[in-house]
Each structure stands twice: as C-alpha cells, then as structure tokens.
Design an enzyme around this catalytic site. Structure first.
Site, mmCIF file in Angstrom:
data_model
loop_
_atom_site.group_PDB
_atom_site.id
_atom_site.type_symbol
_atom_site.label_atom_id
_atom_site.label_comp_id
_atom_site.label_asym_id
_atom_site.label_seq_id
_atom_site.Cartn_x
_atom_site.Cartn_y
_atom_site.Cartn_z
ATOM 1 N N LYS B 239 5.094 1.959 117.957
ATOM 2 C CA LYS B 239 5.398 0.552 117.660
ATOM 3 C C LYS B 239 5.658 0.397 116.171
ATOM 4 O O LYS B 239 4.822 0.783 115.346
ATOM 5 C CB LYS B 239 4.216 -0.319 118.087
ATOM 6 N N ASP B 244 3.866 -8.475 111.184
ATOM 7 C CA ASP B 244 3.692 -9.309 112.362
ATOM 8 C C ASP B 244 2.998 -10.612 111.981
ATOM 9 O O ASP B 244 1.788 -10.661 111.817
ATOM 10 C CB ASP B 244 2.861 -8.564 113.409
ATOM 11 N N LYS B 251 -0.074 -16.393 113.742
ATOM 12 C CA LYS B 251 -1.472 -15.960 113.687
ATOM 13 C C LYS B 251 -2.278 -16.873 112.785
ATOM 14 O O LYS B 251 -1.723 -17.497 111.882
ATOM 15 C CB LYS B 251 -1.551 -14.541 113.098
ATOM 16 N N ASP B 262 1.166 -3.110 111.147
ATOM 17 C CA ASP B 262 1.483 -3.166 112.571
ATOM 18 C C ASP B 262 2.604 -2.190 112.949
ATOM 19 O O ASP B 262 3.078 -2.179 114.081
ATOM 20 C CB ASP B 262 1.844 -4.607 112.969
ATOM 21 N N ASP B 321 3.350 -13.683 119.895
ATOM 22 C CA ASP B 321 2.515 -12.739 119.161
ATOM 23 C C ASP B 321 2.152 -11.507 120.003
ATOM 24 O O ASP B 321 1.512 -10.592 119.522
ATOM 25 C CB ASP B 321 1.254 -13.437 118.656
ATOM 26 N N GLU B 323 4.241 -9.265 120.851
ATOM 27 C CA GLU B 323 5.605 -8.762 120.690
ATOM 28 C C GLU B 323 5.703 -7.253 120.796
ATOM 29 O O GLU B 323 6.748 -6.720 121.151
ATOM 30 C CB GLU B 323 6.168 -9.219 119.340
ATOM 31 N N ARG B 325 4.428 -5.060 122.910
ATOM 32 C CA ARG B 325 4.743 -4.568 124.251
ATOM 33 C C ARG B 325 6.181 -4.876 124.621
ATOM 34 O O ARG B 325 6.789 -4.155 125.397
ATOM 35 C CB ARG B 325 3.761 -5.161 125.265
#
Lengths: 478, 475
Positions: B239, B244, B251, B262, B321, B323, B325
């Site tokens: 990933k 993020d 968030k 991230d 959030d 995102e 996956r």
C-alpha cells in the site's frame, strides 16, 4: 426472576408419522429446485412444509448445520407453527463424518440449537392475544439409535437459556445478591454445594478487588462459590471463574450513555459458569468442578473508588486503578487468586465480558481466547469448534508485560498503550495481579455478549460460552 | 534518496584477539539483571550488558540484547565497540553461526539508524556508531553472513527513511522515483503507470482514491527475474498512500501527523525486491505499489461513490478513509496477470489491528493453514512477528454492498481488520470466482512505528522487510 412464559418443548421420536398432518414437515430443497424463499410452504391439500436449502456436500460444515437447525425453528416461529416434523434419518444421511461424529452427537447438536433458537426473552412483556409463537413439539422421524442425544441436547440447551435469562434480566431485578440467589435456586435439588461470601467474610480474607469495585453501590457485593464434586476424591477440580458485574456504569470513569443499557449483561461470564456447573450436575458428570463468581455493581457515587486509588488483591498484589471502568479484571484477580489458594485446580478458566478491544479485534463471531499453554489453547479451540461457541486465540507474549506495570502499585488496570492491545493488556493484568500458577485459560467473551446477525438467535444475550464450558467439563482430560 | 547524508556508515572488522584500544568499548554479556559501564584502570571502557540467566535467553530477547549494545555504546560516548561473537552464542537457541552473524549485523544496523535528514548536525556530531569489531575465530562464512546482515539492515533502514519522509516531500511521483533509485544498477525493470495508462487498464479504484489530490496517482511495477524463465513469480503488493488525510471523511487531528507513513507497505516491498536483486536471489519477484495521496478537496471521491476497478467488480465507498483496501483491490487484480505462485500484500491498513494486537505483532490473514504456519515461523526467525487473525466466511456479510458489489467498511464498528482482509480477499479471485493464487495479507498498522523497549529510533519500524527477504530466499 420473572416467569419466562416459555413452554418447554416436547420431543417425540417416531419411526413413521404416516399421514400425520399436524404441524409442518421439514424438507430440504431438491437439487435443481427453484426456491423463491426459504420457509413455510402451505399446500392446497392442507399439508405444510418448511423448505430450506441444504448446501452441497463440499460447502456443508458443522457451523452451517448449526445455523440451518436454528433457521428451521425461526421459520416455524415466524409463521406460528407449533409442531414440526423432522427426519433424522434424512439429516444424518446428509452429514459427513467431519460434521458430526455419530447419531448421538447429531441429535444433541440439533436439540441444543432448537432450544437456543426457540428462546426469546418475554418475561417482561404482556402476552399477545394470540399467544406467544414458541415451538411446542418436535417430532423426530428416526430410529432408536438417535435416542441418547435427546436428553443431553436438551440439558445443554436449557443451560444456555438459563444463562441468557440471567443476563437479559434488568439490573434492577438482578443485583449481586439476586444473582447469588438465582445461582442457589438453580442448584437446588442437585448435588451442588452453594455458598456466598458477604462483605465481612471478604474483608477477613482480604479481597480488596471485589470490595473496592463494589463499594460505590448500595447493592452490596458478594462472592458466589459452587462446588460439584462427583468425580474421584483425588481428582483435582476444574475451576470456572466468571465475571459478575450486574451492572457496569463504568463508575467514576463513567461510560457514555449510548449503549449503556447493554451493561446489564456484564455478568454473563458469571452466569455462564453458574449455568455450566448446574448443567454438569444435571448431566451427572463424574467430575469435580468449582464455579466462582465475584458479583458486584459498578456505580458512581460518593462512596465509589476513584481513578488513582490502589486496591490490594487477595493475591497480595496492589492494583492501581487508572480507570474505574476496567473493573472486571480487579474482581477477577481476587477470584483467580481464590481459586489458587483454596483449590489445587488442574485447570482454571476465567470467562468475562472484559474488553471493547476484543470486539474491535474479532468483530461479533468469536470470543478471544488467551492461554500461555499451546496444548490448552489447541484443546479449547477444538472444543469451541465442536460446541458452536467459537473462539480465536490471541497472544499473551512477554513483550506485553510492560503494559500493566504500575507506577504506584504493582500492576495497573489499564494498559500503557490505552486502547491498543487492550484485550491483551487485560489478560496480562489477570496473569500478573492474580499470580496464577495453575494451568489457565481466559475467555474474553465481549465479542459474543449479544447475538450477531446471521446467528438466527433472539436479540440479547447470545449464550456463549456455556456449550464450550460444558464440553470442556465433559472432555478435558489433562 | 540518500539516507546516509550527514551520517557515517558503520564498518565491521573481524579479529580473533581482544583489543586494548582506549577508544573502543568492549561489550560483554553479564548474568546480572542490569547493565554496568566500567572504566578499567588502564583507561578502557567495558560495558557489561545484563541479560539475566543465560539459559533463559530467547531468540526474541537476543534481538533486543544486540540492539541494546548500540544504545549503551552511545550512552558511553563511544563510536567503536568490540564484542566476542561467542558471547552471543546460546546453544539452546539452536542457531547456526551464520544465522547469528546475520542477526547480529541486521539488528546493529537497525539500532544505529536514526532519521536525521531534517535535523541540523549537533556540534559534537551524530551519536551513531562507526565501527564494530567482532572478536573470535570465525570462518569466512560467518564474516559473509555479517556482511549480508548489514545489507539487510541497511535495506530495512532505507524503508524506514522512505516512510519517515514527510508527506510534503513524499508524493506518489517521488515514491515512484525512489523505487527507480532503489533499482538503480540492479537487474530490475521498473515501470510506472500514470493516469492515462491506469485509465486504459480500468483501474478505477486507484484513480478514484487519487482524484482528490493535485498529486497524480502512480502505479509502480518492479520486476526482478533472477530465477528460471518458467518459474512463476512471487508478487509482493504494498500500500502506497503517501499521505492519508482520510479524504472527505477527514481524520481527527490527534494522529494525522503520522499519516505520511501510510506508504510503509509500499516502501517495504520496493526495498525487499531491491534487496533480493542485491543478494542475487535466483527467484522471480514482482513488486506492485499503487501510490496515491488521499486528500479532501473539490475533486475528491465521496462517501457513497461506487467505483469500478480493474476486476470489473464495483466498490461502494462508505468511508473515504478506508482507501487502502480500495487501491489494493486494483493491485491484487493486476497481480493475476503474472499467474503468481504466491501473492503477499503488505499494508498499514486498519486501526482495528492496532487495537487488537497492540504494538508487538502485525496481523496475518490467509485462507491457507499451511501458509499461516509458514509465515508465523518466518516471523519468529526474522524478527517481524506476526499473529494470525480469522478470515471466516461468517464475516463476509459485513462487507456486502447495498449499491455496489462490496462495501469498503463493515456494517458494525467491530472486527475492522477482519472486514478489510475479507474485502481484499474478494479481489484475489478470478472472473469465475475462484482463488487466482495463494494469498497472504499482512496488516502492519500495529507495527508501523517502533514500540517501547525494542531499542529502535522513533518513527517507522521498517517491518516486514526482514520477513519478506527470508520468504523470497526460501519459498
């Protein structure tokens, strides 16, 4: 407790029911049959069928069999059928050997789950004009080889439902002392020795955890001790320890109001060990079993414990209370220490709706299992799979020890990382605060406190892990 | 990126005899509980590292003992340490000398790393260790193993450096550039797909998540074919969310500053592949990194949007959030074209795994029990510890979509790491619904940053590069 208003189910074993048209016959869809909906089908000639899909042999598992049986009951109840006819020969013929071991196993599993699926907590509801929609009779078409499982399945199912009744009863009617009274009532007429320690006795023993958590409520704490010693006199007992917080407000570290009503269920660990020992006695198991339930109500009040207070456990360890809402572990530390001090158990199992972190970790389909010993963990996992009370093992590594080291006391009741690894920290706390030296397994059943979507069980207490505990008492050999 | 800017590289020397130099601190293991640093009468420094009873040593503890050497040397203001290799031998751990040599240098490197790129050099210089003298009569195989361990440690540190780099200086394009740099001079083919190429492939999931940022998304493909031409490759998927914010489901402010990390999964697979090439492994390996920045803006994807990815399946975005996956779904589908013998995806995916496991293990998800056992063992041997989590069918109803095929968050707030893993699982299947390849998912959110007590600098932990390289060596 109030009258449950539930009739008990009559089970009839018949070799052939012929043209009997009372009730609905259970049938599984034929290969290639198109079903619009699963459930009750009424034929023009008055026959009624409950038609359900049975998976292909490669798809079917014991788990799916459990939900299938419950779905039969659910279908019958939803259309008001009070009598169903089910062919055990047909069902057994469909089960592979990895699903059920023998006819007795199948029947026991079927009946336990019929009882569980028929359950609904209506004690506090007025009876509807057309009555309750409970199943009243089940006719099994089968032969005598299925007979043995009937009584067993029913006793286990009743044990599960006893636990659910205790849990679903509002906290106003189920104070610590009422819980003790119900435990005594349930063991009446059985060879179970019942005792409950009051505040003074606990003070004499030095059970600072139970006393500390209970001090904020006008409903005094107590400590339930049940002994069922039907095994050989020289056999060490299995001790079951269950958290009995009859209502958990969080105390001074009070919980947010949303969802607080579910906290009447915070005694389900206690209820499950009571139900398990009572079921063991009803089944007449030749085993030595002890159930211990520290029962308290956790309330915010002028007399309550505060964050920062330090309590001394029966184990001698001092416990630093950083959050009064992590109270379960404080009372369990006393109970686990009690188990080690007054018995010499071959196994101790603690059961508790302990942490929200276990829910975040595992969702709603498995309880968290902790055991330092790989063999115990493997046995519990296997029995869990067989019983239907599924568990998933979580780590109890030394690396987490530091989480519960206290600054002012020996141990602290919340992990240093807060909500991260919260279920692990709670298990670590139990290990360190109780100084447990006997073989021990811990079940954090918070994820399975209430029934999940797809369980086909009534809302409220799910009944886990009573089936697992009973199976453990039956099968555990170490 | 030159992570060694402003820093001295550590040197290893091997000598059979003890040294009397005053600038070298000699480290010995003591059976005491605490550590003592003593100055001998002839002016030498001896550090006695307390390890308790020798028979109670475990492989895990030994890792920390090795790292602690670095912190004790730093505390004693010494740039050089000498230690007897055989002092580290614990027969009951059944480690071969080469295994120990590799573990030694890997962990010394990791402990010696600090991300100082954005700091001014102190007057007295950086307090990093400059030289390790390994004492004892050692075969050349052990010396070789120490050099190999150094390479592994350095690669872990490069992963950490990438992850530690602030979001403003680590965009998808820069991550792609860093991948190309990691492959420089090595037999690796690096291809970076841009927006147009991704549009042609139908990667609506990566494009959807990337839409809100001014920084265009990239899809990084690295191929190292050191094995037989007919051997199917192992595909590593990482990933790569370079920052993020959560997107429109922004968030909360408390933890957002760490979200430049991230892309830790992406950084790990880039450097695991580059390390495989450096070690000249005779294996075929592919690394795939969907790289995006997740931003709230006038062009962001919205909660409720339904994205169609490369697989043709649709993803209902319930929360922008979740995102990771979403972008990984395209990468897992892209992986199918290699007909891989194994796919491992690595992602800082969920807060739930952190709540579940605390800071000492990453979550391991696979449908294959044999792979589960295999990976747990690799975890213990490498030091990138794993704990298995359930991937049961029972959880699948959580992520069934209302308006799309699969929803990117579960219906309840519980079991978030499991729901995420089951979401990914759907994209490991081919168009007929069959599993296209054996698959393992590592949720490393719990190990994103170093934990207390492991003697690593604050910031990215560099997991699971050590595990991945062991996997590539052996699988």
């Amino acid at each position: 407790m109030r009258d449950t208003q539930r009739p008990s189910i009559t089970y009839v074993l018949a070799s052939d029911v012929g043209q009997d048209r009372l009730g609905a016959r259970v049938r599984f869809a034929y290969e290639g049959e198109t079903l619009n909906d699963e459930g009750v089908v009424r034929h023009e000639d008055g026959r009624k069928e409950i038609v359900l899909r049975y998976g292909t042999p490669s798809e079917m598992t014991r788990r799916k069999l459990v939900t299938l049986v419950r779905n039969i009951v659910k279908s019958a109840k939803s259309s008001g059928e009070k009598r169903i006819i089910l062919s055990l020969d047909d069902l057994y013929g469909r089960c592979s050997s990895r699903m059920v071991s023998d006819p007795t196993d199948l029947v026991s599993l079927v009946i336990t789950n019929i009882e569980m699926a028929n359950y609904e907590f209506v004690a506090y509801k007025s009876k509807p004009k057309d009555g309750w929609k409970f199943l009243e009779e089940v006719v099994f078409v089968g032969t005598v080889r299925f007979m043995d499982g009937i009584g067993h399945g029913r006793l286990v199912g009743n044990g599960v439902n006893l636990m659910r009744d205790l849990g679903n009863t509002p906290a106003f009617d189920l104070t610590p002392r009422r819980l003790a009274f119900e435990a005594e009532l349930a063991s009446t007429g059985l060879p179970v020795k019942f005792r409950a320690l009051g505040v003074e006795e606990m003070q004499t023993l030095g059970m600072g955890g139970v006393l500390g958590v209970g001090v904020g409520s006008v409903n005094k704490p107590c400590f339930v001790i049940m002994e069922y010693m039907a095994g050989p006199p020289d056999e060490k007992p299995i001790v079951l320890v269950g958290k009995g917080v009859t209502f958990d407000t969080g105390g001074i570290s009070i919980k947010p109001s949303e969802g607080m009503e579910e906290m009447k269920l915070d005694m389900l660990g206690g209820a499950s060990v009571i139900a398990a020992i009572v079921t063991a006695a009803r089944l007449g198991l030749k085993k030595n079993v002890v159930a211990l339930v520290p029962a308290v109500e956790n309330m915010p009040s002028g007399s309550a414990i505060r964050p920062g207070d330090v309590l001394t456990s029966l184990s001698g360890k001092t416990m630093e209370v950083l959050n009064t809402d992590a109270e379960g572990r404080l009372i369990l530390a006393d109970a686990l220490a009690y188990a080690g001090k007054f018995y010499d158990p071959r196994l101790v199992v603690s059961v508790a709706t302990l942490t929200g972190a276990a829910c975040v970790a595992l969702g709603t389909h498995a309880s968290a299992l902790f055991a330092a010993d790989d063999a115990i963990a493997a046995t519990m996992t296997l029995l869990a799979e067989e019983s239907g009370d599924y568990v998933w093992r979580m780590p109890l590594w030394e690396e987490y020890d530091d989480e519960v080291k206290g600054a002012v006391g020996d141990v602290r009741n919340t992990g240093k990382s807060g909500r991260y690894g919260g279920a692990i920290a709670a298990a670590k706390f139990l290990e360190k605060a109780s100084v447990i030296t006997h073989p021990w397994a811990h079940i954090d059943m918070a994820p399975r406190m209430t029934s999940a979507d797809g369980d086909h069980l009534a809302k409220g207490a799910a009944g886990d892990p009573v089936r697992l505990l009973v199976r453990l008492l039956e099968r555990y050999t170490a | 990126m030159d992570i060694n800017a402003k820093r001295v590289l550590m040197k290893y020397t091997f000598t059979p005899k003890a040294l009397k130099n005053k600038d070298i601190a000699t480290v010995t293991l003591a059976t005491t509980a605490s550590d003592v640093t003593v100055r001998t009468s002839d002016g030498r420094t001896v550090i006695e590292l307390g390890v308790g009873k020798r028979e109670e040593m475990t492989r895990r503890k030994l890792v920390n003992v090795i790292r602690k050497i670095v912190s004790l040397a730093k505390a004693a203001n010494k740039k050089k340490v000498a230690l007897d290799f055989f002092d580290l031998v614990f027969p009951h751990l059944h480690m071969t000398p080469t295994e120990l040599g590799e573990m030694l240098s890997t962990n010394l490197e990791m402990a010696n790393f600090e991300f100082v790129k954005y700091k001014s050099k102190p007057k007295e210089g950086w307090s990093t260790l400059a030289e390790v003298v390994v004492l004892g009569k050692l075969g050349s195989d052990v010396e070789k193993a120490v050099r190999k361990g150094k390479m592994i440690g350095e690669e872990v540190n490069k992963t950490r450096a990438l992850a530690n780099t602030p979001g403003g200086a680590m965009t998808p394009a820069i991550l792609a550039q860093s991948a190309a740099e990691a492959a420089e001079g090595l037999p690796i083919t690096t291809t970076v797909l841009g927006v147009r190429e991704m549009e042609e492939l139908g990667m609506g999931a990566v494009l959807g998540v990337g839409r809100g940022s001014d920084e265009e998304p990239k899809f990084i493909v690295m191929e190292y074919f050191g094995g037989m031409p007919d051997e199917k490759p192992v595909v590593l998927v990482g990933k790569g969310v370079t920052f993020d914010t959560g997107g429109l489901n922004l968030k909360s402010d408390t933890n957002m500053y760490e979200m430049h990390m991230d892309m830790s999964g992406g950084a790990a697979v880039i450097h695991a592949l580059s390390l495989a090439a450096k070690l000249k492994l005779q294996k075929n390996v592919v690394a795939l990194v969907p790289a995006v920045e997740n931003m709230p803006s006038g062009s962001s994807y919205h909660p409720g949007d339904v994205l169609q990815g490369m697989s043709g399946k649709t993803v209902e975005v319930l929360n922008t959030d979740a995102e990771g996956r979403v972008i990984l779904s395209d990468a897992l589908c892209y992986a199918q074209k290699y007909k891989p013998r194994l796919v491992v995806d690595v992602a800082t995916l969920t807060g739930a795994i952190h709540v579940a496991l605390g800071a000492h293990a990453s979550g391991l998800f696979t449908k294959d029990e044999e792979l589960e056992g295999y990976f747990r063992k690799l975890g213990e041997e490498s030091g990138d510890y794993l704990w298995p989590m359930p991937l049961w069918d029972e959880y699948e109803s959580e992520i069934r979509g209302t308006f799309g095929d699969w929803a990117n968050t579960g219906k309840s707030r519980y079991g978030g790491a499991i729901n995420a893993a089951l979401f990914l699982y759907q994209f490991t299947k081919d168009e007929k619904g069959k599993e296209a390849y054996p698959w393992v998912h590592l949720d490393i959110a719990s190990r994103m940053t170093s934990a207390d007590g492991e003697y690593l600098a604050k910031g990215a932990a560099g997991t699971p590069v050590r595990l991945l390289i062991k996997l590539l060596e052996r699988f």
